[in-house]
Design a protein around this motif. Structure first.
Motif, short mmCIF file in Angstrom:
data_model
loop_
_atom_site.label_atom_id
_atom_site.label_comp_id
_atom_site.label_asym_id
_atom_site.label_seq_id
_atom_site.Cartn_x
_atom_site.Cartn_y
_atom_site.Cartn_z
N LEU A 1 38.71 48.20 37.69
CA LEU A 1 39.27 48.68 36.51
C LEU A 1 38.53 49.65 35.95
CD1 LEU A 1 41.39 48.16 34.21
CD2 LEU A 1 39.65 46.72 33.17
N ALA A 2 37.16 49.76 36.17
CA ALA A 2 36.21 50.74 36.02
C ALA A 2 36.62 51.98 36.79
CB ALA A 2 34.70 50.38 35.93
N ALA A 3 36.49 51.74 38.09
CA ALA A 3 36.98 52.76 38.99
C ALA A 3 38.36 53.56 38.52
CB ALA A 3 36.90 52.51 40.57
N ALA A 4 39.11 52.89 38.11
CA ALA A 4 40.58 53.29 37.92
C ALA A 4 40.66 54.20 36.55
CB ALA A 4 41.63 52.31 37.74
N VAL A 5 39.81 53.49 35.61
CA VAL A 5 39.67 54.48 34.31
C VAL A 5 38.80 55.74 34.72
CG1 VAL A 5 38.53 54.35 31.94
CG2 VAL A 5 39.78 52.42 32.78
N ARG B 1 35.76 32.00 44.43
CA ARG B 1 36.90 32.80 44.68
C ARG B 1 37.40 33.56 43.20
NH1 ARG B 1 41.77 29.84 46.68
NH2 ARG B 1 41.64 28.49 44.76
N ARG B 2 37.31 32.66 42.35
CA ARG B 2 37.59 33.06 40.88
C ARG B 2 36.49 33.92 40.62
NH1 ARG B 2 38.84 27.46 40.15
NH2 ARG B 2 36.82 27.38 39.31
N THR B 3 35.41 33.60 40.72
CA THR B 3 34.08 34.74 40.21
C THR B 3 34.07 35.76 40.96
OG1 THR B 3 32.76 32.94 39.97
CG2 THR B 3 31.94 34.85 40.19
N ILE B 4 34.49 36.05 42.12
CA ILE B 4 34.67 36.98 42.89
C ILE B 4 35.85 37.97 42.72
CG2 ILE B 4 35.09 38.07 45.46
CD1 ILE B 4 33.67 35.64 46.54
N LEU B 5 36.98 37.40 42.33
CA LEU B 5 38.22 38.23 42.06
C LEU B 5 38.00 39.00 40.47
CD1 LEU B 5 41.27 35.88 43.04
CD2 LEU B 5 40.44 38.11 44.04
N VAL B 6 37.28 38.04 39.56
CA VAL B 6 36.95 38.66 38.33
C VAL B 6 36.12 39.71 38.52
CG1 VAL B 6 35.99 38.24 36.05
CG2 VAL B 6 37.33 36.54 37.22
N SER B 7 35.09 39.63 39.15
CA SER B 7 33.92 40.56 39.39
C SER B 7 34.63 41.94 39.75
CB SER B 7 32.81 40.18 40.24
OG SER B 7 31.84 41.18 40.40
N ASP B 8 35.25 41.71 41.04
CA ASP B 8 36.15 42.91 41.49
C ASP B 8 36.99 43.47 40.75
OD1 ASP B 8 34.46 42.62 43.75
OD2 ASP B 8 36.05 41.87 45.20
N PHE B 9 37.72 42.77 39.89
CA PHE B 9 38.80 43.30 39.42
C PHE B 9 38.01 44.15 38.06
CE2 PHE B 9 40.94 43.22 35.10
CZ PHE B 9 42.05 43.73 35.38
N VAL B 10 37.01 43.58 37.66
CA VAL B 10 36.27 44.63 36.69
C VAL B 10 35.86 45.77 37.18
CG1 VAL B 10 34.06 44.74 35.23
CG2 VAL B 10 35.53 42.79 35.26
N SER B 11 35.18 45.79 38.37
CA SER B 11 35.00 47.11 39.33
C SER B 11 35.92 47.96 39.41
CB SER B 11 33.95 46.60 40.45
OG SER B 11 32.88 45.90 40.31
N THR C 1 36.70 56.19 45.84
CA THR C 1 35.83 55.59 47.00
C THR C 1 35.40 53.96 46.33
OG1 THR C 1 35.04 57.62 47.90
CG2 THR C 1 34.06 55.48 48.51
N LEU C 2 34.91 54.06 45.00
CA LEU C 2 34.59 52.65 44.60
C LEU C 2 35.65 51.87 44.44
CD1 LEU C 2 32.25 51.14 43.23
CD2 LEU C 2 32.94 52.03 40.98
N GLY C 3 36.86 52.36 43.85
CA GLY C 3 38.15 51.70 43.77
C GLY C 3 38.65 51.15 45.29
N LEU C 4 38.67 52.04 46.40
CA LEU C 4 38.99 51.58 47.57
C LEU C 4 38.12 50.51 48.13
CD1 LEU C 4 40.83 52.42 50.20
CD2 LEU C 4 39.16 53.93 50.72
N THR C 5 36.94 50.45 48.05
CA THR C 5 36.05 49.68 48.74
C THR C 5 36.12 48.41 48.04
OG1 THR C 5 34.15 50.59 47.40
CG2 THR C 5 34.23 51.37 49.62
N THR C 6 36.32 48.37 46.71
CA THR C 6 36.33 47.01 45.85
C THR C 6 37.77 46.39 46.43
OG1 THR C 6 35.46 48.10 44.04
CG2 THR C 6 36.69 46.20 43.63
N VAL C 7 38.72 46.95 46.78
CA VAL C 7 39.91 46.32 47.07
C VAL C 7 39.49 45.75 48.61
CG1 VAL C 7 42.30 46.78 48.03
CG2 VAL C 7 41.50 47.76 45.98
N LEU C 8 38.96 46.52 49.54
CA LEU C 8 38.51 46.11 50.76
C LEU C 8 37.47 45.16 50.82
CD1 LEU C 8 38.11 49.45 52.82
CD2 LEU C 8 40.05 47.92 52.87
N ASP C 9 36.73 44.82 49.90
CA ASP C 9 35.94 43.68 49.58
C ASP C 9 36.53 42.61 49.31
OD1 ASP C 9 33.20 42.16 48.99
OD2 ASP C 9 34.05 42.15 46.82
N VAL C 10 37.82 42.41 48.61
CA VAL C 10 38.54 41.32 48.37
C VAL C 10 39.27 40.81 50.01
CG1 VAL C 10 40.53 40.41 47.35
CG2 VAL C 10 39.08 41.83 46.04
#
Length: 590
Positions: free
Chosen positions: A507-511, A495-505, A526-535
């Motif tokens: 953040l990159a999409a938001a920037v 869970r920790r690894t997944i959250l950190v990885s998705d947060f980085v993705s 689309t990248l940001g939306l699908t990253t949130v859905l992944d979580v």
């Protein structure tokens, strides 16, 4: 054998059905809303649906190059965007490119042609008194009483208008509803928004031709303008485009407009008395009280109210020979309403038996016509729907290939665990599709080719989350634990690894979304939306489903096709609890 910890993990292990029910409810709600609203497919961007892309370049007058700055460019983008949105083309994109260019992307649609005309009309808006007008290329004639000009400059009205005031009109008489003294049918009547001013200034008079000046320079200028007017043939496209070119707002000028019979009308217009920046607000209104139908109401700024009151007072009082003013945009007369009284209340209404589209078009021009800069059309690119369809087809094929490769990888390396991974991918795909379809109507999101690429990249991000979780479980089994405690011990670490990885993705999409413009924003969104859905999918679907299947003999028994075979994983002997040796007994006490 180590027992799973009590508390949060134990609750998640014992009641995974709650999480599965929650995500099922979300799927039903989103898909139900999608079908109920009728938005069963995502909106497509210009590169997929087809449309027109216009490149406009800002042009500054000599010595005014500093006017081309970020503030004015941003203002121009906002005005152009408002023009297009006023027509209902919400999928249009308007953004700057470099320091001097504005790109306008208009998707294929009902209003795209009119939107292109309005956006491409980039000159400033002016209100000028009409001095002289007649049919171009022939003698002045009185048109049919049913003729009236539309807001776009093409006359399509049903009847000639009559000027009426909301209060007692001034001493000037109401003009004839048939035609002006120069043969030009009145295109609209103005009604006052307040008591007319009895003391309107009459220092400036209008006449059928430019007033001669006492100086020879003034006579020469008037003679030159008259000669230009005489030679002007508005039926010639080139002459229409250059009519009045280079004229300053403070100078008289010539212009063209089209009447209801399809004839081009030519004008001599006086100096600009009001400009577009003086119009605070304009809107199309259906007037049921007076039976006037669709009308255009105008609200002026404080300064604009005084200027408009002055010019309407002069026109209404003098009545010679024109009591009209022309609304001029890009050298073209888009409307020339008549006036019978001074309008000093800061509000006015243009009537003219307009259709809804005509009234909205004129309202848009009045509201959004005053650009801070002049623009020239550099290029126009049309993307056909056929080409867009081919690009969409190619994008879908690429997505299908990517998904197939991920599924094959899961089947080969994780075998039975694919029963968890593949449904998780399908749930993520359903949620993504439903949200894209709903967001098209809610926020105007349009699916373009980069957005499709973002969705394809998201397949890999989602697969990464499954792989992290599965490998953590395998690590626990290698250490000698059985499946059920292995799942619960592996989850907090995964869970920790997944959250950190998705947060980085994310953040990159938001920037990327913030610092870029145009189609790249579609990829970032689309990248940001699908990253949130992944979580959401991993927490509410993948983990609970894994907990349920861990209770099945096929998995907890370590079947060779389950992907969790301890022998294939090289597991250590099972961990067992060992009793601590009891304290030695004192022989004396014994």
């Amino acid at each position: 054998m180590a027992a799973p910890k009590k508390g949060r993990s134990a609750s998640a292990q014992s009641k995974p059905g709650r999480s599965l029910a929650l995500i099922l409810i979300a799927i039903v709600a989103l898909t139900g809303g999608m079908f109920a609203s009728g938005n069963t497919t995502p909106r497509l961007g210009i590169d997929l649906a087809g449309g027109t892309s216009i490149t406009l370049r800002a042009v500054a007058e000599p010595g005014q190059e500093s006017a081309i700055n970020k503030t004015n460019m941003d203002t121009a983008v906002e005005i152009m965007n408002n023009r297009v949105n006023g027509l209902g083309v919400t999928e249009a994109e308007v953004q700057t490119q470099g320091n001097k260019n504005i790109i306008v992307n208009i998707p294929k649609g009902t209003n795209s042609k009119e939107a292109r005309q309005q956006v491409g009309t980039t000159a400033k808006l002016y209100f000028r008194p009409v001095l002289t007008t007649e049919v171009s290329g022939g003698p002045a004639t009185s048109p049919s009483p049913s003729a009236s000009a539309s807001p776009s400059g093409k006359a399509t009205g049903k009847a000639t208008e009559k000027a009426t005031g909301k209060s007692t009109p001034s001493s000037s008489s109401t003009p004839s509803p048939t035609a002006t003294s120069q043969g030009r049918a009145v295109t609209g009547a103005l009604k006052a928004g307040a008591t007319p001013s009895a003391g309107a200034s009459s220092s400036a008079k209008t006449s059928a031709s430019p007033s001669p000046s006492s100086s020879s320079a003034g006579n020469a200028a008037a003679a030159k303008l008259q000669a230009q007017y005489t030679a002007l043939d508005c039926t010639d496209k080139k002459q229409r485009a250059t009519a009045g070119q280079g004229a300053k707002p403070s100078d008289p000028t010539i212009a063209c407009g089209q009447n209801s019979a399809g004839q081009w009308q030519k004008y001599i217009l006086g100096p600009a008395e009001v400009d577009g920046t003086d119009v605070k607000k304009a809107q199309a209104v259906f007037n049921t009280q007076t039976g006037a139908g669709w009308t255009v109401t105008m609200e002026f700024t404080g300064k604009g109210s005084k200027k408009f009151g002055d010019i309407t007072g002069k026109l209404a009082k003098n009545q010679q020979p024109q009591n009209q003013f022309a609304i001029v945009l890009d050298g073209n007369v888009v409307s020339d309403p008549s006036v019978s009284q001074a309008l000093t209340g800061g509000n006015a209404e243009i009537t003219g038996n307009f259709s809804q589209q005509e009234a909205q078009s004129l309202a848009n021009m009045l509201s959004y016509g005053a650009l801070p800069l002049t623009f020239k059309e550099d290029s126009v690119t049309t993307v056909t729907a056929a080409l867009g369809g081919e690009q969409l087809h190619a994008g879908l094929i690429a997505g299908a290939i990517g998904l197939a490769l991920v599924v094959i990888y899961l089947l080969i390396f994780y075998r039975g665990l694919s029963v968890i991974a593949i449904p998780s991918l399908l749930v993520s795909a359903i949620l993504t599709y439903a949200l894209m379809s709903l967001l098209g109507e809610a926020i105007g999101f349009a699916l373009n080719l980069p957005a499709v690429c973002g969705a394809i990249v998201a397949i890999g991000i989602t697969a990464d989350s499954f792989i992290v979780f599965f490998e953590r479980i395998r690590d626990e089994i290698r250490e000698g634990r059985s499946l059920r405690p292995a799942v619960e011990r592996a989850w907090p670490r995964a869970r920790r690894t997944i959250l950190v990885s998705d947060f980085v993705s994310f953040l990159a999409a938001a920037v990327l979304f913030i610092v870029t413009v145009g189609k790249v924003q579609g990829f970032a969104f689309t990248l940001g939306l699908t990253t949130v859905l992944d979580v959401v999918v991993v927490f509410l679907f993948t983990k609970p489903l894994m907990t349920l299947l861990a209770r099945r003999r096929f998995f907890y028994g370590g079947h060779k096709w389950s992907g969790l075979d301890p022998k294939a994983l090289g597991a250590k002997p099972p961990l067992r609890r060992t009793r601590r040796p009891s304290a030695p007994v004192d022989p004396k006490e014994a």
